[in-house]
Design a protein around this motif. Structure first.
Motif, PDB file in Angstrom:
ATOM      1  N   SER A  55       0.840  -1.188   0.000  1.00 30.62           N
ATOM      2  CA  SER A  55       0.000   0.000   0.000  1.00 30.62           C
ATOM      3  C   SER A  55       0.876   1.239   0.000  1.00 30.62           C
ATOM      4  O   SER A  55       1.805   1.354   0.800  1.00 30.62           O
ATOM      5  CB  SER A  55      -0.924   0.026   1.225  1.00 30.62           C
ATOM      6  OG  SER A  55      -1.631   1.248   1.293  1.00 30.62           O
ATOM      7  N   VAL A  90     -12.871  -9.152   3.544  1.00 30.21           N
ATOM      8  CA  VAL A  90     -12.015  -7.967   3.537  1.00 30.21           C
ATOM      9  C   VAL A  90     -12.176  -7.272   4.890  1.00 30.21           C
ATOM     10  O   VAL A  90     -13.194  -7.428   5.567  1.00 30.21           O
ATOM     11  CB  VAL A  90     -12.364  -6.980   2.402  1.00 30.21           C
ATOM     12  CG1 VAL A  90     -12.206  -7.624   1.041  1.00 30.21           C
ATOM     13  CG2 VAL A  90     -13.775  -6.406   2.576  1.00 30.21           C
ATOM     14  N   THR A  94      -9.757  -1.923   4.206  1.00 32.55           N
ATOM     15  CA  THR A  94      -9.735  -2.231   2.780  1.00 32.55           C
ATOM     16  C   THR A  94     -10.993  -1.718   2.097  1.00 32.55           C
ATOM     17  O   THR A  94     -10.943  -1.166   0.997  1.00 32.55           O
ATOM     18  CB  THR A  94      -9.598  -3.748   2.570  1.00 32.55           C
ATOM     19  OG1 THR A  94      -8.352  -4.174   3.119  1.00 32.55           O
ATOM     20  CG2 THR A  94      -9.649  -4.117   1.101  1.00 32.55           C
ATOM     21  N   GLY A 205      -7.504  -8.880   2.005  1.00 34.35           N
ATOM     22  CA  GLY A 205      -6.868  -7.836   2.801  1.00 34.35           C
ATOM     23  C   GLY A 205      -7.805  -7.200   3.799  1.00 34.35           C
ATOM     24  O   GLY A 205      -8.986  -7.507   3.831  1.00 34.35           O
ATOM     25  N   GLY A 206      -7.187  -6.392   4.623  1.00 33.16           N
ATOM     26  CA  GLY A 206      -5.830  -5.918   4.531  1.00 33.16           C
ATOM     27  C   GLY A 206      -4.801  -6.742   5.276  1.00 33.16           C
ATOM     28  O   GLY A 206      -5.037  -7.893   5.654  1.00 33.16           O
TER      29      GLY A 206
END
Length: 248
Positions: A55, A90, A94, A205-206
């Motif tokens: 990221s 998720v 995210t 994710g994350g």
């Protein structure tokens, strides 16, 4: 082979010796099937730089695309994993950092929607698409189209200390586990089993969510696209590695 950024993994999935390959698998470069398992077979999917950054802190939904250099191969593998999944999970962060996104295979590869549906049927998956589960210990969620106008059945998995999410987002289901704050990986997986009885769980994710699953030894297979980029870190740029909140 999909493109220069992608190399098919040597994994349990590639040992499948079943019927003829689907069109999606031929594009992928080989079979992508998952073994039977007494507990959910949890796979994760990330794209990262050579130095392990996943990221850049971009919050307009383009973060992973910038890292992958808009790799068609990366997007197609992600679409196949979504098509293969019984449920996609998720984290709340995210969700927040992907405004406007819907977690479907067609969102990533609209031109290949038909072959992705055929691949999903070949794997014996039910429904047109996997349901989405958003994991949040606090219950604090940003306004998002996946909550207000979900493209797939959507559930928020949270704790009994969290806010009453269904009142805020009436189209979303709510599964509650005991406790408050960050839930552990075993609790998370048990809740998924109770609610969905999934064979394949895809974690997109994350990093904290993946760390939670790894800490509980719940990750069966990891898919990683390595983009030919160096991101770097310094005092002004705290960038996420692929796993956070867990140290082996």
């Amino acid at each position: 082979m999909l493109d220069a950024l992608y190399e098919a993994p040597a994994s349990a999935a590639s040992e499948f010796a079943g019927p003829d390959l689907t069109a999606s698998e031929r594009r992928y470069g080989g079979p992508l099937r998952f073994p039977e398992s007494p507990s959910p077979y949890v796979v994760s999917n990330f794209v990262g730089t050579i130095d392990g950054v996943v990221s850049l802190g971009v919050h307009d939904g383009t973060d992973s695309s910038i890292i992958s250099a808009h790799s068609a191969g990366d997007r197609y593998v992600m679409a196949m994993l979504r098509a293969a999944a019984d449920v996609i999970i998720v984290g709340a962060r995210t969700l927040e950092e992907a405004p406007g996104h819907q977690w479907t295979a067609e969102k990533l590869a609209p031109e290949s929607a038909r072959e992705l549906h055929e691949y999903r049927r070949a794997l014996g998956r039910t429904g047109d698409a996997a349901p989405l589960v958003i994991v949040t210990g606090s219950g604090r969620l940003a306004e998002h189209v996946a909550l207000t106008n979900p493209a797939v059945p959507t559930t928020v998995l949270t704790t009994n200390a969290a806010a009453p999410i269904r009142a805020e987002f009436p189209l979303v289901n709510r599964v509650v586990v005991p406790g408050g704050g960050r839930m552990d990986g075993d609790t998370l997986v048990h809740a998924l089993v109770d609610a969905f009885d999934p064979h394949v769980v895809l974690c997109e994710g994350g990093s904290q969510l993946l760390g939670t699953l790894l800490a509980a030894n719940r990750v069966s297979e990891m898919f990683v696209t390595i983009a030919p980029r160096i991101a770097g870190r310094d005092d002004g740029h705290e960038r996420l590695a692929m796993v956070e909140g867990f140290a082996a």
